[in-house]
Design a protein around this motif. Structure first.
Motif, mmCIF file in Angstrom:
data_model
loop_
_atom_site.group_PDB
_atom_site.id
_atom_site.type_symbol
_atom_site.label_atom_id
_atom_site.label_comp_id
_atom_site.label_asym_id
_atom_site.label_seq_id
_atom_site.Cartn_x
_atom_site.Cartn_y
_atom_site.Cartn_z
ATOM 1 N N GLU A 148 0.817 -1.212 0.000
ATOM 2 C CA GLU A 148 0.000 0.000 0.000
ATOM 3 C C GLU A 148 0.852 1.265 0.000
ATOM 4 O O GLU A 148 0.443 2.292 -0.525
ATOM 5 N N ASP A 149 2.038 1.197 0.566
ATOM 6 C CA ASP A 149 2.847 2.388 0.760
ATOM 7 C C ASP A 149 3.877 2.640 -0.339
ATOM 8 O O ASP A 149 4.571 3.649 -0.294
ATOM 9 N N LEU A 150 3.976 1.764 -1.328
ATOM 10 C CA LEU A 150 4.919 1.963 -2.424
ATOM 11 C C LEU A 150 4.393 2.985 -3.423
ATOM 12 O O LEU A 150 3.196 3.052 -3.678
ATOM 13 N N THR A 151 5.302 3.751 -3.998
ATOM 14 C CA THR A 151 4.942 4.674 -5.063
ATOM 15 C C THR A 151 4.825 3.900 -6.377
ATOM 16 O O THR A 151 5.170 2.715 -6.449
ATOM 17 N N HIS A 152 4.379 4.574 -7.408
ATOM 18 C CA HIS A 152 4.245 3.932 -8.722
ATOM 19 C C HIS A 152 5.610 3.452 -9.229
ATOM 20 O O HIS A 152 5.748 2.331 -9.720
ATOM 21 N N THR A 153 6.623 4.285 -9.093
ATOM 22 C CA THR A 153 7.968 3.910 -9.537
ATOM 23 C C THR A 153 8.526 2.783 -8.675
ATOM 24 O O THR A 153 9.209 1.886 -9.187
ATOM 25 N N GLY A 154 8.232 2.812 -7.395
ATOM 26 C CA GLY A 154 8.653 1.728 -6.516
ATOM 27 C C GLY A 154 8.043 0.401 -6.922
ATOM 28 O O GLY A 154 8.704 -0.635 -6.905
ATOM 29 N N ARG A 155 6.758 0.420 -7.304
ATOM 30 C CA ARG A 155 6.100 -0.800 -7.784
ATOM 31 C C ARG A 155 6.751 -1.322 -9.061
ATOM 32 O O ARG A 155 6.906 -2.522 -9.244
#
Length: 114
Positions: free
Chosen positions: A29-36
């Protein structure tokens, strides 16, 4: 969901917030789009090279994936893990450094920003 978005944009520490409502940091839930994006690339590399499958939709699966990747001495995997870490909000970076997810001798622990 709005609380998680607000925390990502403001950089509020998840330690205080998770004690109030969830009890544990939810990595998915806490990841950003780039992190995903980097998480998916990391997962693909681990599946192709080591035939390890992790469920990135579940918090426990993501924790196992990050812990496994931190122990592998493969340049591409370490690059993706570092990119994943760098594209996390500061509060999630703090959580990854403080928990036992990433091996103690890993570059992230040795060069943690103060």
């Amino acid at each position: 969901m709005l609380k998680a978005l607000w925390r990502r944009t403001t950089g509020q520490s998840l330690f205080h917030a998770c004690n109030d409502d969830r009890g544990e940091v939810n990595l998915s839930e806490d990841l950003t789009h780039t992190g995903r994006y980097h998480l998916e690339r990391l997962q693909t590399l681990l599946e192709l090279r080591f035939h390890q499958a992790f469920d990135s939709d579940q918090n426990s699966g993501m924790r196992r994936l990050i812990h496994f990747a931190s122990r592998i001495q493969d340049q591409d995997i370490q690059r993706e893990l570092l990119l994943l870490y760098l594209n996390c909000p500061p509060s999630l970076q703090e959580y990854l450094r403080s928990d036992d997810l990433i091996e103690a001798g890993h570059y992230i622990h040795q060069h943690a920003s103060n």
